[in-house]
Design a protein around this motif. Structure first.
Motif, PDB file in Angstrom:
ATOM      1  N   GLN A  19      -5.753 -10.637  15.046  1.00 28.58           N
ATOM      2  CA  GLN A  19      -4.598  -9.810  15.337  1.00 28.58           C
ATOM      3  C   GLN A  19      -4.015 -10.309  16.683  1.00 28.58           C
ATOM      4  N   VAL A  20      -4.783 -11.074  17.714  1.00 28.98           N
ATOM      5  CA  VAL A  20      -4.287 -11.493  18.994  1.00 28.98           C
ATOM      6  C   VAL A  20      -3.977 -12.881  18.775  1.00 28.98           C
ATOM      7  N   CYS A  21      -4.701 -13.923  18.570  1.00 24.30           N
ATOM      8  CA  CYS A  21      -4.281 -15.173  18.441  1.00 24.30           C
ATOM      9  C   CYS A  21      -4.246 -16.046  17.214  1.00 24.30           C
ATOM     10  N   GLY A  22      -4.680 -15.276  16.296  1.00 24.95           N
ATOM     11  CA  GLY A  22      -4.232 -15.851  14.922  1.00 24.95           C
ATOM     12  C   GLY A  22      -5.308 -16.755  14.313  1.00 24.95           C
ATOM     13  N   TYR A  23      -6.458 -16.869  15.089  1.00 19.56           N
ATOM     14  CA  TYR A  23      -7.484 -17.500  14.450  1.00 19.56           C
ATOM     15  C   TYR A  23      -8.059 -17.046  13.017  1.00 19.56           C
ATOM     16  N   ASP A  24      -8.165 -17.855  12.089  1.00 19.81           N
ATOM     17  CA  ASP A  24      -8.528 -17.379  10.819  1.00 19.81           C
ATOM     18  C   ASP A  24      -9.914 -17.949  10.341  1.00 19.81           C
ATOM     19  N   LYS A  25     -10.708 -18.795  11.227  1.00 19.07           N
ATOM     20  CA  LYS A  25     -11.953 -19.247  10.585  1.00 19.07           C
ATOM     21  C   LYS A  25     -12.986 -18.296  10.595  1.00 19.07           C
TER      22      LYS A  25
END
Length: 162
Positions: free
Chosen positions: A103-109
Motif C-alpha cells: 500500500q505504500v510503495c507498490g511492490y508486488d513480489k
C-alpha cells in the motif's frame, strides 16, 4: 526355475525376475505411507492432506466468530505456541480478497499483513475478525512493514492505499 511373484515370468532368482519387480511387489504389499486417511469425526476415507471429510469440514466453527481467548484455548489449537501461526493463517483468509500489492510503495513480489493496532493491545474477549479483519490490516512489503512497526512510516503518506 522359479516364477516371478510380480509378473509370473520364469526366473533363476528365487522370487523376482528383476529388482524393479521386487520393489513394486514389496511396495504394493507393505506401503511406507498411507495415501488416504479417515475423517477425524467419522470413518470416511479422505485425502492425506485433509483432516475432515466434506460433511464435517463445513460444520466446523466459523473462525471469524472466534474470540482471541477461544483461539488461545488448548482445545482450539494443539499447543499454546501455535497461536500466532494460527492467527496469521486466519488473517490471510480474512484478507484474501485484497490485492497483494504494498500500500505504500507498490511492490508486488512479496507482501505481509501488518496490524495497525498491535494484537497485544486487544483484550481476549474481542473477536478475531476485529483483530485481523481488513479494518486493522495493512498490506505492506517487508521493508515498509519494518518502517511502520518502528514508527518511521505513517499511513497518511501512502500513495498506493487501497
Amino acid at each position: 526355475m522359479n516364477n516371478c511373484l510380480h509378473c509370473g515370468a520364469r526366473t533363476a532368482n528365487p522370487k523376482y525376475c528383476s529388482r524393479s519387480h521386487a520393489a513394486i511387489h514389496t511396495n504394493q504389499q507393505a506401503p511406507k505411507r498411507r495415501l488416504t486417511y479417515k475423517c477425524a469425526e467419522c470413518d470416511t476415507l479422505i485425502p492425506a492432506s485433509r483432516q475432515f471429510c466434506a460433511v464435517h469440514g463445513k460444520r466446523k466453527a466459523d473462525y471469524r466468530l472466534l474470540t482471541v481467548a477461544q483461539l488461545k484455548a488448548k482445545d482450539a489449537i494443539k499447543h499454546p505456541s501455535y497461536y500466532r501461526g494460527y492467527l496469521n493463517s486466519i488473517t490471510r483468509l480474512l484478507n484474501a480478497h485484497r490485492p497483494r500489492i504494498c500500500q505504500v510503495c507498490g511492490y508486488d513480489k512479496h507482501v505481509e499483513y501488518c496490524h495497525k493496532v498491535p494484537i497485544k493491545a486487544f483484550p481476549d474477549s474481542v473477536a478475531v475478525q476485529v483483530v485481523s479483519g481488513p479494518d486493522n490490516i495493512l498490506v505492506l512489503c517487508p521493508n515498509c512493514h519494518w518502517e511502520y512497526d518502528h514508527s518511521l512510516l505513517t499511513i497518511n503518506s501512502a500513495p498506493f492505499s487501497t
